[in-house]
Scaffold this motif. Structure first.
Motif, PDB file in Angstrom:
ATOM      1  N   ASP A   1       0.806  -1.213   0.000  1.00 30.79           N
ATOM      2  CA  ASP A   1       0.000   0.000   0.000  1.00 30.79           C
ATOM      3  C   ASP A   1       0.841   1.266   0.000  1.00 30.79           C
ATOM      4  O   ASP A   1       0.302   2.367  -0.100  1.00 30.79           O
ATOM      5  CB  ASP A   1      -0.933   0.007   1.227  1.00 30.79           C
ATOM      6  N   VAL A   2       2.138   1.126   0.137  1.00 33.67           N
ATOM      7  CA  VAL A   2       3.044   2.278   0.040  1.00 33.67           C
ATOM      8  C   VAL A   2       3.616   2.246  -1.374  1.00 33.67           C
ATOM      9  O   VAL A   2       4.536   1.485  -1.680  1.00 33.67           O
ATOM     10  CB  VAL A   2       4.151   2.215   1.103  1.00 33.67           C
ATOM     11  N   ASP A   3       3.045   3.058  -2.250  1.00 34.89           N
ATOM     12  CA  ASP A   3       3.318   2.928  -3.675  1.00 34.89           C
ATOM     13  C   ASP A   3       3.540   4.291  -4.346  1.00 34.89           C
ATOM     14  O   ASP A   3       2.957   4.588  -5.394  1.00 34.89           O
ATOM     15  CB  ASP A   3       2.146   2.198  -4.330  1.00 34.89           C
ATOM     16  N   PRO A   4       4.391   5.149  -3.778  1.00 39.53           N
ATOM     17  CA  PRO A   4       4.641   6.445  -4.420  1.00 39.53           C
ATOM     18  C   PRO A   4       5.629   6.290  -5.569  1.00 39.53           C
ATOM     19  O   PRO A   4       6.189   5.213  -5.798  1.00 39.53           O
ATOM     20  CB  PRO A   4       5.236   7.282  -3.284  1.00 39.53           C
ATOM     21  N   THR A   5       5.850   7.368  -6.294  1.00 40.29           N
ATOM     22  CA  THR A   5       6.798   7.360  -7.405  1.00 40.29           C
ATOM     23  C   THR A   5       7.761   8.538  -7.262  1.00 40.29           C
ATOM     24  O   THR A   5       7.592   9.572  -7.912  1.00 40.29           O
ATOM     25  CB  THR A   5       6.054   7.445  -8.757  1.00 40.29           C
ATOM     26  N   PRO A   6       8.763   8.423  -6.400  1.00 39.68           N
ATOM     27  CA  PRO A   6       9.734   9.519  -6.258  1.00 39.68           C
ATOM     28  C   PRO A   6      10.443   9.808  -7.573  1.00 39.68           C
ATOM     29  O   PRO A   6      10.618   8.927  -8.417  1.00 39.68           O
ATOM     30  CB  PRO A   6      10.719   8.982  -5.204  1.00 39.68           C
ATOM     31  N   THR A   7      10.859  11.056  -7.729  1.00 34.35           N
ATOM     32  CA  THR A   7      11.589  11.460  -8.932  1.00 34.35           C
ATOM     33  C   THR A   7      13.077  11.257  -8.679  1.00 34.35           C
ATOM     34  O   THR A   7      13.731  12.073  -8.022  1.00 34.35           O
ATOM     35  CB  THR A   7      11.311  12.931  -9.271  1.00 34.35           C
ATOM     36  N   VAL A   8      13.615  10.164  -9.178  1.00 31.55           N
ATOM     37  CA  VAL A   8      15.039   9.876  -8.981  1.00 31.55           C
ATOM     38  C   VAL A   8      15.848  10.707  -9.968  1.00 31.55           C
ATOM     39  O   VAL A   8      15.598  10.673 -11.172  1.00 31.55           O
ATOM     40  CB  VAL A   8      15.325   8.376  -9.194  1.00 31.55           C
ATOM     41  N   PRO A   9      16.815  11.493  -9.498  1.00 32.21           N
ATOM     42  CA  PRO A   9      17.552  12.367 -10.421  1.00 32.21           C
ATOM     43  C   PRO A   9      18.434  11.561 -11.370  1.00 32.21           C
ATOM     44  O   PRO A   9      19.013  10.543 -10.992  1.00 32.21           O
ATOM     45  CB  PRO A   9      18.391  13.238  -9.482  1.00 32.21           C
ATOM     46  N   ASP A  10      18.540  12.037 -12.597  1.00 30.61           N
ATOM     47  CA  ASP A  10      19.440  11.433 -13.565  1.00 30.61           C
ATOM     48  C   ASP A  10      20.869  11.836 -13.194  1.00 30.61           C
ATOM     49  O   ASP A  10      21.160  13.033 -13.047  1.00 30.61           O
ATOM     50  CB  ASP A  10      19.106  11.914 -14.970  1.00 30.61           C
ATOM     51  N   PRO A  11      21.778  10.883 -13.008  1.00 30.14           N
ATOM     52  CA  PRO A  11      23.118  11.241 -12.520  1.00 30.14           C
ATOM     53  C   PRO A  11      23.893  12.161 -13.449  1.00 30.14           C
ATOM     54  O   PRO A  11      24.643  13.032 -12.987  1.00 30.14           O
ATOM     55  CB  PRO A  11      23.810   9.878 -12.347  1.00 30.14           C
ATOM     56  N   LEU A  12      23.732  11.976 -14.769  1.00 28.31           N
ATOM     57  CA  LEU A  12      24.429  12.875 -15.691  1.00 28.31           C
ATOM     58  C   LEU A  12      23.891  14.290 -15.578  1.00 28.31           C
ATOM     59  O   LEU A  12      24.650  15.275 -15.640  1.00 28.31           O
ATOM     60  CB  LEU A  12      24.292  12.350 -17.121  1.00 28.31           C
ATOM     61  N   ASP A  13      22.574  14.424 -15.379  1.00 30.39           N
ATOM     62  CA  ASP A  13      21.983  15.746 -15.173  1.00 30.39           C
ATOM     63  C   ASP A  13      22.491  16.383 -13.884  1.00 30.39           C
ATOM     64  O   ASP A  13      22.683  17.605 -13.818  1.00 30.39           O
ATOM     65  CB  ASP A  13      20.459  15.647 -15.138  1.00 30.39           C
ATOM     66  N   VAL A  14      22.691  15.571 -12.853  1.00 31.87           N
ATOM     67  CA  VAL A  14      23.200  16.099 -11.580  1.00 31.87           C
ATOM     68  C   VAL A  14      24.572  16.723 -11.793  1.00 31.87           C
ATOM     69  O   VAL A  14      24.836  17.860 -11.365  1.00 31.87           O
ATOM     70  CB  VAL A  14      23.275  14.980 -10.526  1.00 31.87           C
ATOM     71  N   LEU A  15      25.464  16.003 -12.442  1.00 30.39           N
ATOM     72  CA  LEU A  15      26.812  16.529 -12.669  1.00 30.39           C
ATOM     73  C   LEU A  15      26.785  17.768 -13.557  1.00 30.39           C
ATOM     74  O   LEU A  15      27.518  18.737 -13.311  1.00 30.39           O
ATOM     75  CB  LEU A  15      27.686  15.447 -13.300  1.00 30.39           C
ATOM     76  N   ALA A  16      25.931  17.762 -14.569  1.00 29.38           N
ATOM     77  CA  ALA A  16      25.823  18.938 -15.437  1.00 29.38           C
ATOM     78  C   ALA A  16      25.273  20.133 -14.662  1.00 29.38           C
ATOM     79  O   ALA A  16      25.736  21.269 -14.835  1.00 29.38           O
ATOM     80  CB  ALA A  16      24.916  18.610 -16.625  1.00 29.38           C
ATOM     81  N   THR A  17      24.292  19.887 -13.786  1.00 30.76           N
ATOM     82  CA  THR A  17      23.672  20.984 -13.034  1.00 30.76           C
ATOM     83  C   THR A  17      24.652  21.653 -12.098  1.00 30.76           C
ATOM     84  O   THR A  17      24.797  22.882 -12.080  1.00 30.76           O
ATOM     85  CB  THR A  17      22.464  20.448 -12.240  1.00 30.76           C
ATOM     86  N   VAL A  18      25.352  20.857 -11.291  1.00 30.19           N
ATOM     87  CA  VAL A  18      26.237  21.465 -10.293  1.00 30.19           C
ATOM     88  C   VAL A  18      27.459  22.098 -10.940  1.00 30.19           C
ATOM     89  O   VAL A  18      28.001  23.086 -10.421  1.00 30.19           O
ATOM     90  CB  VAL A  18      26.662  20.434  -9.227  1.00 30.19           C
ATOM     91  N   SER A  19      27.929  21.562 -12.078  1.00 27.95           N
ATOM     92  CA  SER A  19      29.155  22.087 -12.673  1.00 27.95           C
ATOM     93  C   SER A  19      28.919  23.307 -13.546  1.00 27.95           C
ATOM     94  O   SER A  19      29.868  24.026 -13.867  1.00 27.95           O
ATOM     95  CB  SER A  19      29.837  20.987 -13.508  1.00 27.95           C
ATOM     96  N   SER A  20      27.676  23.566 -13.936  1.00 26.03           N
ATOM     97  CA  SER A  20      27.412  24.700 -14.821  1.00 26.03           C
ATOM     98  C   SER A  20      26.586  25.798 -14.163  1.00 26.03           C
ATOM     99  O   SER A  20      26.362  26.843 -14.778  1.00 26.03           O
ATOM    100  CB  SER A  20      26.689  24.218 -16.080  1.00 26.03           C
ATOM    101  N   ALA A  21      26.131  25.583 -12.943  1.00 22.05           N
ATOM    102  CA  ALA A  21      25.258  26.562 -12.294  1.00 22.05           C
ATOM    103  C   ALA A  21      26.047  27.815 -11.899  1.00 22.05           C
ATOM    104  O   ALA A  21      27.186  27.727 -11.437  1.00 22.05           O
ATOM    105  CB  ALA A  21      24.611  25.959 -11.051  1.00 22.05           C
ATOM    106  N   PRO A  22      25.461  29.005 -12.054  1.00 18.19           N
ATOM    107  CA  PRO A  22      26.126  30.225 -11.598  1.00 18.19           C
ATOM    108  C   PRO A  22      26.385  30.219 -10.101  1.00 18.19           C
ATOM    109  O   PRO A  22      27.366  30.785  -9.639  1.00 18.19           O
ATOM    110  CB  PRO A  22      25.130  31.333 -11.990  1.00 18.19           C
ATOM    111  N   ASN A  23      25.488  29.562  -9.331  1.00 23.24           N
ATOM    112  CA  ASN A  23      25.655  29.475  -7.886  1.00 23.24           C
ATOM    113  C   ASN A  23      25.619  27.996  -7.516  1.00 23.24           C
ATOM    114  O   ASN A  23      24.562  27.368  -7.480  1.00 23.24           O
ATOM    115  CB  ASN A  23      24.534  30.242  -7.171  1.00 23.24           C
ATOM    116  N   ALA A  24      26.791  27.437  -7.253  1.00 29.09           N
ATOM    117  CA  ALA A  24      26.889  26.002  -6.999  1.00 29.09           C
ATOM    118  C   ALA A  24      26.149  25.604  -5.723  1.00 29.09           C
ATOM    119  O   ALA A  24      25.537  24.535  -5.662  1.00 29.09           O
ATOM    120  CB  ALA A  24      28.353  25.585  -6.915  1.00 29.09           C
ATOM    121  N   ALA A  25      26.210  26.437  -4.685  1.00 26.94           N
ATOM    122  CA  ALA A  25      25.525  26.107  -3.436  1.00 26.94           C
ATOM    123  C   ALA A  25      24.022  26.001  -3.656  1.00 26.94           C
ATOM    124  O   ALA A  25      23.358  25.102  -3.132  1.00 26.94           O
ATOM    125  CB  ALA A  25      25.841  27.156  -2.375  1.00 26.94           C
ATOM    126  N   GLN A  26      23.469  26.910  -4.446  1.00 32.90           N
ATOM    127  CA  GLN A  26      22.049  26.843  -4.743  1.00 32.90           C
ATOM    128  C   GLN A  26      21.716  25.622  -5.589  1.00 32.90           C
ATOM    129  O   GLN A  26      20.642  25.044  -5.462  1.00 32.90           O
ATOM    130  CB  GLN A  26      21.606  28.121  -5.444  1.00 32.90           C
TER     131      GLN A  26
END
Length: 645
Positions: free
Chosen positions: A250-275
């Motif tokens: 009965d516990v059947d949610p669908t969490p949004t698992v981040p794509d690992p390549l997107d994670v690396l692209a996001t943190v390495s290209s963001a103007p504010n890495a902490a954000q």
């Protein structure tokens, strides 16, 4: 949960740094500052010199193409690992949690030779130059990726992402440069060290510090450790540390698992890495408010668990009961240790607690109040962390409009732009017939519905009645159907079972679904609907259904729902009421939106108070057990269920 927060207009909450989070009339926050990471506070001697990020600030990164042969590479990369399965929930990576959090960055300089006058003498032209610190890191990165990638990331999807990410940038590092940690690396370490603020354990994301003396191989190893831990942290903070489906069917949610390549692209290209690191945490305002509560308790060293108050007869004002001292302790009301009189001061404290718990403030300590008081150990850190974990089970992208049913609170809310525009009471499933935790899309409504009885109810409830009296269901308006035709139930030998027969209740006043139902098709066959048993809405504890959600005042609920689902069509209650009666009628929504059936036993109300509700299905306790909370305090999943001692 959305809409549980009903702060007065202009009220505000503060985060752990003292900065304000604006709260709207529904009590929702509008944002949250991210505290800057302090290298000195983390034990770092120097932040080092930053290197250029993957892309110039304000520009998108170049697309990753592992097969691009037009780039000059310092080493020949090996093919990426075999195609990985889609991102999975939980699953910690090896190598994390094995060292003290933080990193020490040495000062990387090449001093000139001093002259007799005390000034530096430039190096002689044409003399051999010392190798630039970190110049050999790309080659060492390529070697590690080709031979030891599993040491830095356990999941195949993470390994594939690391290989593709570094191959696309010719194996140039991003978390280190010139023998030091870059600003991006500092932001990553800050997120790892501050993981407790998100209800995570910093030890699970610890990266061993850089040694004072290092070579290119050490720097390459450190680079991949930070990169692999970034993927682990992003997955845990966004989608949780274990697959929630392991708790029960009965516990059947669908969490949004981040794509690992997107994670690396996001943190390495963001103007504010902490954000960028902060963006992986749930974006729902109620999560942020729980995070504030957790931060305050961590700062104050709280987290105590109260002694349970034993069950027994209801305690009424003026009565004597041996449980009264425990009641005083739980509510923080002073009195003599042997004072067993339930006096006026304690009665008023109980009434305040009942108001916060959503119960009728009658001052009587009955079964429901006792359950809430004992569940009120939910003021502890463990319960806050468990509820924050369940916010990660929702889709990461916050929909502009959604319906949310909080099962332990027995409430449903319609939310637009994180503002509750309607809320009402609901009846949810009994503990033996639990309303599932899930998210699906609201699509249409049905008026004058027939009720096709689910197989489980037929087997467990109706068949025994038929065996005792073949016409028991007939008197409830339920027809027995075989091959599409209604038959006489008295002609069937029900001792042989109900296989081949279906049961249907025609539209009408006695129909179990009432006059309308609101459909979000799902494999659990649950939905929101009206009910003829409206007296149940007056009760505080409303777990009586077979799993569906019964809605109080469905005409008003439908009016608001159609206002957002059928914009511009002017669906008033009078117009909706005109559809009631006669045969089934279907009304499709023009605008569809998610329905979230959620389970939050701790949340912040409109007055900024932490509210605790009864753990009616035991899911909060199960969450804590899966996280290894309580006595063990092991927060990250390591591939198997972690049971408390």
């Amino acid at each position: 949960m959305a809409g549980a927060l009903l702060l007065p207009l202009g009220a505000a909450a503060q985060d752990g740094t003292g900065a304000a989070i604006a709260l709207d009339p529904a009590g929702h926050g509008t944002g949250e500052p991210v505290a800057a990471f302090d290298p000195a506070r983390a034990g770092m001697q120097s932040a080092g010199q930053g290197a250029a990020l993957l892309a110039a600030l304000g520009h998108d990164p170049a697309p990753f193409d592992i097969n691009d042969t037009g780039r000059t590479k310092t080493a020949t990369p090996t093919p990426a690992p075999a195609a990985a399965a889609p991102p999975a929930i939980g699953n910690g990576a090896p190598g994390t949690g094995a060292a003290t959090p933080g990193s020490r960055a040495p000062t990387a300089t090449t001093p000139s030779a001093p002259s007799s006058s005390g000034t530096s003498t430039p190096a002689t032209a044409g003399a051999p130059q010392a190798p630039r610190p970190g110049a050999g890191v790309p080659e060492r990165l390529a070697e590690l990726i080709s031979s030891q990638l599993a040491h830095f990331a356990q999941r195949p999807a993470d390994q594939q992402a690391l290989a593709a990410f570094y191959a696309a940038r010719n194996f140039q590092p991003v978390f280190t440069a010139a023998g030091a940690i870059t600003p991006l690396g500092i932001a990553a370490l800050g997120a790892f060290n501050g993981a407790a603020a998100e209800g995570l354990n910093p030890a699970d994301y610890a990266v061993p510090p850089l040694p004072a003396q290092m070579g290119d191989g050490v720097l390459a190893d450190y680079e991949l450790r930070v990169a692999g831990t970034t993927l682990l942290y992003a997955r845990h903070v966004q989608s949780g540390r274990f697959d929630p489906k392991r708790i029960s069917k009965d516990v059947d949610p669908t969490p949004t698992v981040p794509d690992p390549l997107d994670v690396l692209a996001t943190v390495s290209s963001a103007p504010n890495a902490a954000q960028a690191f902060a963006s992986f945490a749930p974006h729902y305002d109620e999560y942020r408010l729980l995070k504030l509560q957790l931060g305050r308790r961590l700062a104050e060293g709280q987290g105590q668990v109260h002694a349970a108050i034993p069950p027994g007869p209801s305690i009424r004002p003026g009565e004597r009961d041996p449980r009264v001292p425990l009641l005083r302790e739980r509510l923080g009301i002073g009195g003599a240790a042997d004072d067993e009189i339930y006096d006026a001061y304690l009665v008023e404290a109980v009434r305040d607690f009942q108001r916060l718990s959503g119960a009728a403030p009658d001052g009587i300590v009955g079964r429901g109040t006792l359950a809430a008081l004992n569940g009120g150990a939910g003021d502890s850190l463990d319960d806050l962390i468990a509820n924050m974990e369940r916010w990660r089970w929702l889709p990461h992208q916050v929909a502009p409009t959604y319906v949310m049913v909080n099962i332990p609170e027995y409430m449903v809310r319609i939310v637009v732009n994180e503002q509750t525009i309607h809320e009402t009471r609901v009846v949810v499933g009994k503990p033996e017939n639990q309303t599932p935790i899930m998210s699906e899309e609201m699509q249409y409504a049905v008026f004058n519905p027939s009720w096709n009885v689910p197989p489980g109810i037929i087997k467990n409830e109706m068949l025994p009645k038929l065996q005792a009296d073949p016409y028991a269901l007939d008197r409830q308006g339920i027809d027995v159907v075989r091959n599409g035709r209604i038959i006489d139930p008295g002609t069937v030998d029900w001792r042989r079972g109900s296989q081949g027969y279906s049961f249907r209740q025609a539209p009408g006043e006695r129909n179990a679904l009432g006059r309308m139902k609101f459909m979000f098709p799902n494999k659990h066959s649950v939905y929101l609907h009206d009910t003829p048993s409206r007296a149940l809405f007056a009760r505080d504890r409303r777990a009586f259904s077979h799993g569906c959600v019964r809605v109080h005042e469905p005409l008003k609920f439908a009016e608001v729902l159609f206002g957002v689902g059928l914009p511009g069509d002017a669906w008033s209650q009078q117009r909706i009421n005109s559809l009631i009666g006669g045969n089934e009628k279907y009304l499709n929504l023009k605008q569809r939106f998610p329905v979230h059936l959620v389970y939050f036993t701790s949340y912040v109300d409109g007055q900024g108070q932490l509210v605790t509700r009864e753990d009616i299905y035991g899911i909060n306790d199960a969450t804590k057990a899966m996280l290894g909370l309580d006595d063990t305090r092991r927060l990250a999943d390591r591939g198997g269920m972690v049971a408390p001692r």
